[in-house]
Scaffold this active site. Structure first.
Site, PDB file in Angstrom:
ATOM      1  N   THR A 179      35.258  40.470  38.067  1.00 14.51           N
ATOM      2  CA  THR A 179      35.411  39.303  37.217  1.00 14.51           C
ATOM      3  C   THR A 179      35.531  39.893  35.826  1.00 14.51           C
ATOM      4  OG1 THR A 179      34.170  37.928  38.753  1.00 14.51           O
ATOM      5  CG2 THR A 179      34.049  37.254  36.471  1.00 14.51           C
ATOM      6  N   THR A 182      37.881  34.825  36.466  1.00 15.14           N
ATOM      7  CA  THR A 182      37.933  35.732  37.610  1.00 15.14           C
ATOM      8  C   THR A 182      39.042  35.387  38.590  1.00 15.14           C
ATOM      9  OG1 THR A 182      36.557  36.664  39.384  1.00 15.14           O
ATOM     10  CG2 THR A 182      36.323  34.320  38.990  1.00 15.14           C
TER      11      THR A 182
END
Ligand code: GLY
Length: 570
Positions: free
Chosen positions: A379, A397
């Protein structure tokens, strides 16, 4: 039983040396270093080129929301493991007058989704279907989120926020050592033709120093520049995405895209030793868990225990264990499930949880009626503060590194595999790590539970810091520890980011400690207390910003664990 401990050399140190050649001064993990200072605004992200794009927007008169949007688009071009337009995330905003808000652009389950969608023809759960391929793709939220944030709170011209990324994709940019290695590895392992084409030059891997151009992505970004979110959710881009879904057996349709909406939400808030903590509410579990842990830890003199002492790590791990058990039991998209946010973030609940912490002995986690599943660490987080003191904390993400690995043919962007953040299926909870509790099952239009924790701290009505990180479930604990380092240990923001971190997530019942984060004696003492301990690797990339209370300067702290991270002031 003594657990195996990794003794691999710290990649972070190696990356730090490499980064010194390509990026502004990146500090060495664990050393006392000074953050980067600016009397105006600051952007800190995992890719210094994207930070520069954001800082340029600030310099041209844009505010922190404008800079965050421009940085986000630039990360979609320059940081393809997690930067995205085909994924989703969260933005927490604190205005100069102290008011706060949050934009939720988490992906949604398509209309054809259902809780049993990852059972195969024999009724058996398929982790492959759940986490890989076209069924794992959620309806993307990033472009809608940026559009909404800009309409509500931006002041720059939208075109000026997207144009730098159109140029980066069309004209290309020079690949760093780390990025060339990363996209080369991805191109080698991925089988989709369009993905191989986007990440190689006619099938040949790029080398460090090569210029990487992404013409299809540039055209998609042009459509977004010209038509805002309609350039993504309608017309050519939506058609290409839905076509790829049909080709690959996915279920996202043009109707799903057309119906996607980002939501404005009230942040979840708490207090810790006089500081105000502002973070992301459900569908993230991050803010609730961080506030719950801070409430539990407030009763202890952590500073007296000593940073990363056995006593300190033990108390952190016990608070983490309890917050993660609550997370598994209660947290989900609050539009679909009744999530007791007030209770979970209350001082009374923390006091009740704390009462069961034995200062000398580890508790034991039981899978009882809930258990934990996998969440990808890939992420990315970035922080922005402008000259007026507006602060923006963004974590977004694709779920796994490069998401589903599917590049939409003709559109040049990667799709997420975020559906993997839903629970596996009803009643599937078992001791192997599957979770089947009701609140976070896939239902049409529901958002999958997240750990992303973009957060902001304030004190006496003044902005204090902007923090967050990637790292799957470790996000929650990394963000917690950056906050503790700042408040309990008086570290400057760069030291707070650099300091070694630990992680415990209830199940598996084990403490992970970053390489160099604890002495052998500390590990031995923790094991005597009944903990299982593993040491090795690195955790997160907490690109953060603090405000110097004396001078008001913005202090940027890129995370040395990320080779291309950079903070840029204006
Ligand atoms: N996919 C990682 C998260 O949302 O926490």
């Amino acid at each position: 039983m003594r657990s195996a401990r990794s003794r691999a050399p710290s990649l972070a140190l190696l990356f730090t040396a490499l980064a010194a050649l390509t990026a502004p001064a990146v500090p060495v993990l664990g050393q006392s270093v000074e953050p980067i200072r600016s009397t105006g605004g600051m952007v800190a992200s995992q890719q210094w080129i994207a930070s520069q794009v954001g800082a340029d927007v600030l310099a041209a008169g844009g505010n922190a929301v404008d800079a965050a949007i421009a940085t986000g688009f630039a990360l979609a071009v320059t940081h393809p493991t997690a930067g995205n337009i085909g994924g989703g995330g969260f933005m927490v905003i604190r205005f100069p007058n102290g008011q706060t808000t949050a934009i939720d652009f988490r992906e949604k389950a398509p209309l054809a989704a259902h809780p049993e969608m990852w059972l195969d023809e024999n009724g058996a759960y398929s982790a492959t279907m759940h986490h890989r391929g076209h069924l794992a793709v959620g309806v993307p939220g990033t472009v809608a989120g940026f559009d909404k944030a800009h309409r509500l709170y931006g002041r720059a011209d939208w075109n000026d926020l997207v144009d730098p990324s159109v140029d980066l994709a069309a004209d290309g940019f020079e690949l760093s050592e780390a990025l060339a290695r990363s996209i080369g590895g991805f191109a080698r392992r991925i089988e989709y033709e369009a993905s191989k084409a986007a990440f190689t030059r006619n099938g040949t891997a790029y080398e460090p120093g090569d210029t990487w151009k992404q013409p299809d992505l540039a055209r998609t970004l042009q459509r977004i520049r010209d038509a805002r979110s309609d350039g993504f959710y309608r017309g050519e881009t939506a058609r290409l995405l839905a076509q790829e879904m049909q080709r690959g057996g996915g279920i996202i349709t043009e109707e799903d895209l057309d119906r996607y909406e980002a939501r404005e939400r009230s942040p979840v808030t708490g207090t810790y030793r006089g500081y105000e903590v502002i973070s992301m509410p459900p569908p993230s579990s991050g803010g609730v868990a961080i506030i719950s842990m801070l409430n539990m830890l407030e009763a202890y003199d952590l500073r007296a225990m000593g940073h990363n002492s056995p006593e300190y790590i033990h108390h952190l791990a016990e608070a983490m264990r309890r917050a993660f058990r609550d997370r598994a039991a209660y947290l989900a998209d609050a539009d679909f499930a009744d999530v007791p946010v007030q209770k979970l973030t209350s001082k009374e609940h923390a006091e009740w949880l704390r009462r069961s912490i034995d200062p000398e002995r580890a508790s034991v986690s039981h899978p009882s009626d809930v258990d934990s599943g996998y969440e990808s660490p890939e992420t990315t987080h970035y922080s922005v503060v402008d000259a007026d003191g507006m602060a923006v904390s963004v974590t977004y993400t694709l779920e796994s590194g490069y998401g589903s690995g599917i590049v939409v043919p003709g559109a040049g962007f990667l799709l997420n595999n975020e559906m993997g953040d839903f629970n596996a299926g009803p009643g599937l909870t078992n001791a192997t790590g599957l979770i089947g509790t009701k609140p976070n099952l896939a239902r049409p239009g529901q958002r999958m539970l997240s750990s992303m924790s973009p957060s902001i701290l304030a004190r006496d009505g003044k902005l204090f810091a902007v923090v967050g990180t990637p790292g799957g479930r470790t996000i929650i604990n990394t963000t917690l520890q950056v906050i503790l380092n700042l408040i309990d240990f008086d570290m400057n923001v760069q030291e707070a980011v650099n300091a070694p971190r630990i992680h415990h997530q209830w199940l598996p019942d084990r403490i992970s400690i970053e390489e160099g984060g604890a002495t052998d004696e500390t590990v031995r003492r923790l094991e005597e207390m009944g903990h299982r301990v593993g040491v090795g690797g690195t955790q997160g990339s907490a690109n953060s910003i603090a405000v110097d209370p004396a001078t008001g300067e913005r202090l940027g702290a890129p995370d040395p664990r990320s080779p291309d991270a950079g903070a840029r002031g204006r």
